[in-house]
Motif scaffolding. Structure first.
Motif, PDB file in Angstrom:
ATOM      1  N   TYR A  31       0.977  -1.265  -0.107  1.00  0.00           N
ATOM      2  CA  TYR A  31      -0.038   0.036  -0.096  1.00  0.00           C
ATOM      3  C   TYR A  31       0.813   1.224   0.027  1.00  0.00           C
ATOM      4  N   ASP A  32       0.843   2.294  -0.885  1.00  0.00           N
ATOM      5  CA  ASP A  32       1.183   3.205  -1.026  1.00  0.00           C
ATOM      6  C   ASP A  32       0.364   4.486  -0.270  1.00  0.00           C
ATOM      7  N   ALA A  33       0.936   4.896   0.818  1.00  0.00           N
ATOM      8  CA  ALA A  33       0.029   5.747   1.569  1.00  0.00           C
ATOM      9  C   ALA A  33      -0.186   7.093   1.130  1.00  0.00           C
ATOM     10  N   ALA A  34       1.167   7.641   0.384  1.00  0.00           N
ATOM     11  CA  ALA A  34       1.280   8.825  -0.112  1.00  0.00           C
ATOM     12  C   ALA A  34       0.252   9.182  -1.351  1.00  0.00           C
ATOM     13  N   THR A  35       0.073   7.911  -1.980  1.00  0.00           N
ATOM     14  CA  THR A  35      -1.131   8.036  -3.496  1.00  0.00           C
ATOM     15  C   THR A  35      -2.244   7.526  -3.202  1.00  0.00           C
ATOM     16  N   HIS A  36      -2.289   6.683  -1.975  1.00  0.00           N
ATOM     17  CA  HIS A  36      -3.718   5.967  -1.704  1.00  0.00           C
ATOM     18  C   HIS A  36      -3.798   5.036  -2.862  1.00  0.00           C
ATOM     19  N   LYS A  37      -2.768   4.062  -3.000  1.00  0.00           N
ATOM     20  CA  LYS A  37      -2.958   3.117  -4.034  1.00  0.00           C
ATOM     21  C   LYS A  37      -2.457   1.662  -3.383  1.00  0.00           C
ATOM     22  N   MET A  38      -2.912   0.784  -3.877  1.00  0.00           N
ATOM     23  CA  MET A  38      -2.583  -0.826  -3.507  1.00  0.00           C
ATOM     24  C   MET A  38      -2.359  -1.397  -4.618  1.00  0.00           C
ATOM     25  N   TYR A  39      -1.283  -2.279  -4.508  1.00  0.00           N
ATOM     26  CA  TYR A  39      -0.680  -3.001  -5.818  1.00  0.00           C
ATOM     27  C   TYR A  39      -0.571  -4.408  -4.994  1.00  0.00           C
ATOM     28  N   ASN A  55      -1.406 -11.855 -13.151  1.00  0.00           N
ATOM     29  CA  ASN A  55      -2.675 -11.043 -13.045  1.00  0.00           C
ATOM     30  C   ASN A  55      -2.191  -9.653 -12.083  1.00  0.00           C
ATOM     31  N   TYR A  56      -2.104  -8.592 -12.562  1.00  0.00           N
ATOM     32  CA  TYR A  56      -1.399  -7.438 -11.845  1.00  0.00           C
ATOM     33  C   TYR A  56      -2.346  -6.616 -11.526  1.00  0.00           C
ATOM     34  N   ALA A  57      -2.684  -6.356 -10.197  1.00  0.00           N
ATOM     35  CA  ALA A  57      -3.682  -5.400  -9.780  1.00  0.00           C
ATOM     36  C   ALA A  57      -3.421  -4.097  -9.047  1.00  0.00           C
ATOM     37  N   VAL A  58      -4.296  -2.936  -9.469  1.00  0.00           N
ATOM     38  CA  VAL A  58      -4.029  -1.697  -8.628  1.00  0.00           C
ATOM     39  C   VAL A  58      -5.166  -1.561  -8.284  1.00  0.00           C
ATOM     40  N   ARG A  59      -5.498  -0.983  -6.902  1.00  0.00           N
ATOM     41  CA  ARG A  59      -6.786  -0.213  -6.491  1.00  0.00           C
ATOM     42  C   ARG A  59      -6.322   1.242  -5.913  1.00  0.00           C
ATOM     43  N   ILE A  60      -7.038   1.934  -6.705  1.00  0.00           N
ATOM     44  CA  ILE A  60      -6.857   3.489  -6.187  1.00  0.00           C
ATOM     45  C   ILE A  60      -8.265   3.822  -5.417  1.00  0.00           C
TER      46      ILE A  60
END
Length: 162
Positions: A31-39, A55-60
């Motif tokens: 989780y990238d707390a600065a951009t609020h994205k999960m990879y 299967n590469y996933a990103v959640r914004i």
């Protein structure tokens, strides 16, 4: 997650689809707390094929919603997917008022599933769709789901001019 995938293989076979094995993480959840994205990325095998699928996933995370972006490719394409996804993500933002940082604790509801739920529950929900993807893919092709056209439709297509 691996047990759940195995449990669903009987239904897949009965429906005429290949079996699926979740090999493991191709990229550990972070989780990238600065951009609020999960990879995260999973390594999958269909019908015990030696050529594994990525299967590469990103959640914004937004104030009220989560934007889901996925890329499906061969495992050897992980570095390319990371680069290409970074380029796509640089074009994606929620509108003002809908951004994660616009959250108002006194009026907004907090999601009950949390960050771990984005990987487990949401990922498990998507596995049904994931079974169909190998039927659409040929070696060397990359499928970006919710790519530029969908993003433009969702976010208005243009950035506000200064």
């Amino acid at each position: 997650m691996q047990r759940g995938v195995q449990d669903e293989n009987t239904e897949r076979e009965q429906a005429g689809y290949p079996t699926l094995d979740l090999i493991g993480w191709a990229d550990q959840p972070r989780y990238d707390a600065a951009t609020h994205k999960m990879y995260w990325a999973k390594e999958l095998s269909f019908d015990h094929d030696d050529a594994h699928t990525l299967n590469y996933a990103v959640r914004i995370l937004g104030r009220d919603n989560v934007l889901e972006l996925n890329a499906v490719a061969g495992m050897t394409q992980l570095p390319q997917i990371r680069r290409d996804m970074a380029a796509v993500l640089s074009q994606v933002t929620f509108n003002p008022g809908s951004r994660y940082e616009d959250f108002n604790g006194s009026t907004d509801k907090v999601a009950t599933y949390g960050i771990a739920g984005l990987v487990g529950v949401v990922a498990a929900k998507k596995l049904g769709l994931l079974v169909l993807l190998p039927l659409l893919l040929k070696k060397g092709w990359i499928v970006l789901i919710a790519a530029v056209a969908a993003l433009r439709r969702l976010f208005g297509g243009r950035r506000a001019e200064a």
